[in-house]
Enzyme design. Structure first.
Site, short mmCIF file in Angstrom:
data_model
loop_
_atom_site.label_atom_id
_atom_site.label_comp_id
_atom_site.label_asym_id
_atom_site.label_seq_id
_atom_site.Cartn_x
_atom_site.Cartn_y
_atom_site.Cartn_z
N CYS A 108 0.84 -1.20 0.00
CA CYS A 108 0.00 0.00 0.00
C CYS A 108 0.87 1.25 0.00
O CYS A 108 1.74 1.41 0.86
CB CYS A 108 -0.92 0.00 1.22
N GLY B 214 -5.40 -5.40 -11.84
CA GLY B 214 -6.09 -4.40 -11.05
C GLY B 214 -6.82 -3.41 -11.93
O GLY B 214 -7.90 -3.68 -12.44
N ARG B 215 -6.20 -2.25 -12.17
CA ARG B 215 -6.87 -1.19 -12.92
C ARG B 215 -7.28 -1.60 -14.32
O ARG B 215 -8.23 -1.05 -14.88
CB ARG B 215 -5.95 0.04 -12.99
#
Length: 367
Positions: free
Chosen positions: A96, A223-224
């Site tokens: 993160c 992911g994106r």
């Protein structure tokens, strides 16, 4: 645990709820990971945290990403996930890049402290292993170009019994900007005996095949690239099965996907809340399609199936997929940070000792 298609839906806050996971698994995702959950929230029985631990009927494999900084708390959380929630796989978030996390020593900067990383992984693996639950780790290249951690972290993870490592080919400083370093993914794959999964800049199925060929990684994490495009997993499943296909949906097919997404959300949250949650996906679903401004604004403010159906009916169902969007980045990108926000003196030593990092779990999404 075997994953038939080496493609993982990455956990994304506010995105990979049961509805979106169900949508992606229907398209062919091999593994579909729940939004990040904090270990403290699980152990303290936080209602918001436990409410996030819901699974769709089709999720025969329950996968959760777990975040934390304290080894004992992580171990207790892993045991609770296995016993109380029937979770089959746990992924540990060590990547993160959010400043409110890194400034307290959590997320993507924690691997700098090798002793804490080893203890956290060892204790979590031991707790999960008692219930036959494999644990994986997702991390980044390092804090910045001068403070790389991925090779050390990978070796520590392997020694701790981690089943696989997913590497996002960017540093914490880069966040989501710039180009992912696939060469580093290959370097880690060569260095470890356990599987390494590659993450970063996979926008099309051809990108995934190229990443695997170039790096030797065992699979990819998406992911994106799938935002507003859950059918990407159908393309990926075909590509890894050797089928030369790519699905370019018409606007009508996209509308049908949006309607299915709305139905799945409503099953979880009810119609109004589900339609409200769907709003944030609209720009991604219709990116590049000939959809007028008024219609876009209407879709981004729906509150009911009736409103949604009326607006979807106004779309040109035969409009072809905008090929200009193929291979283009999706979702947030931004610019690299000038520097990573760290606890005072964080870089002075690679060890942490008994320092308390519990503040790194405060105000973190995931309960």
């Amino acid at each position: 645990m075997e994953v038939a298609t080496p493609v993982v839906l990455a956990p994304m806050a506010g995105i990979t709820n049961p509805a979106y996971r169900q949508l992606c698994l229907e398209q062919g995702a091999g593994l579909y990971v729940c939004e990040m959950i904090t270990s403290r929230g699980i152990v303290e029985r936080n209602p918001r945290t436990h409410a996030m631990l819901r699974f769709a009927p089709g999720e025969t494999t329950r996968s959760v990403q777990l975040y934390g900084v304290d080894p004992a708390t992580m171990a207790r959380a892993a045991a609770i996930l296995a016993t109380d929630f029937g979770v089959h796989h746990i992924d540990i978030n060590l990547g993160c890049p959010v400043p409110k996390v890194t400034r307290r020593g959590g997320g993507g900067v924690l691997p700098w402290k090798r002793d804490r990383l080893a203890a956290l992984l060892q204790q979590t693996v031991a707790a999960a292993d008692a219930h036959g639950v494999p644990v994986t780790m997702k991390t980044r290249l390092g804090i910045d170009a001068d403070h790389l951690t991925y090779l050390d972290a990978g070796r520590i993870a392997q020694d701790a019994g981690i089943a696989a490592v997913a590497l996002h080919g960017r540093t914490v400083q880069q966040a989501y900007a710039g180009q992912a370093d696939w060469d580093a993914i290959g370097t880690l794959a060569d260095a470890l005996d356990i599987p390494v999964l590659g993450n970063g800049d996979v926008w099309e199925a051809s990108d995934a095949l190229r990443m695997v060929e170039q790096t030797g990684c065992a699979g990819v994490v998406i992911g994106r690239g799938c935002l507003g495009r859950p059918w990407l997993f159908r393309d990926l499943a075909d590509a890894f099965a050797g089928r030369d296909t790519r699905h370019l949906p018409t606007l009508g097919e996209v509308a049908a996907m949006v309607r299915r997404h709305a139905e799945l959300l409503a099953e979880i949250h009810g119609e109004r809340h589900g339609c409200t949650d769907l709003r944030k996906h609209m720009a991604w679903y219709f990116k590049g399609f000939p959809v007028g401004g008024d219609l876009r604004r209407g879709l981004a403010s729906i509150s009911s199936f009736a409103e949604l159906d009326a607006l979807l009916a106004q779309l040109d169902a035969d409009a072809p997929f905008p090929t200009s969007e193929l291979g283009a980045p999706r979702g947030r990108q931004g610019t690299p940070r000038d520097k990573v926000t760290l606890p005072q003196g964080w870089l002075d030593s690679r060890t942490l000792g008994d320092e308390d990092l519990s503040a790194a779990e405060s105000d973190v999404s995931g309960g």
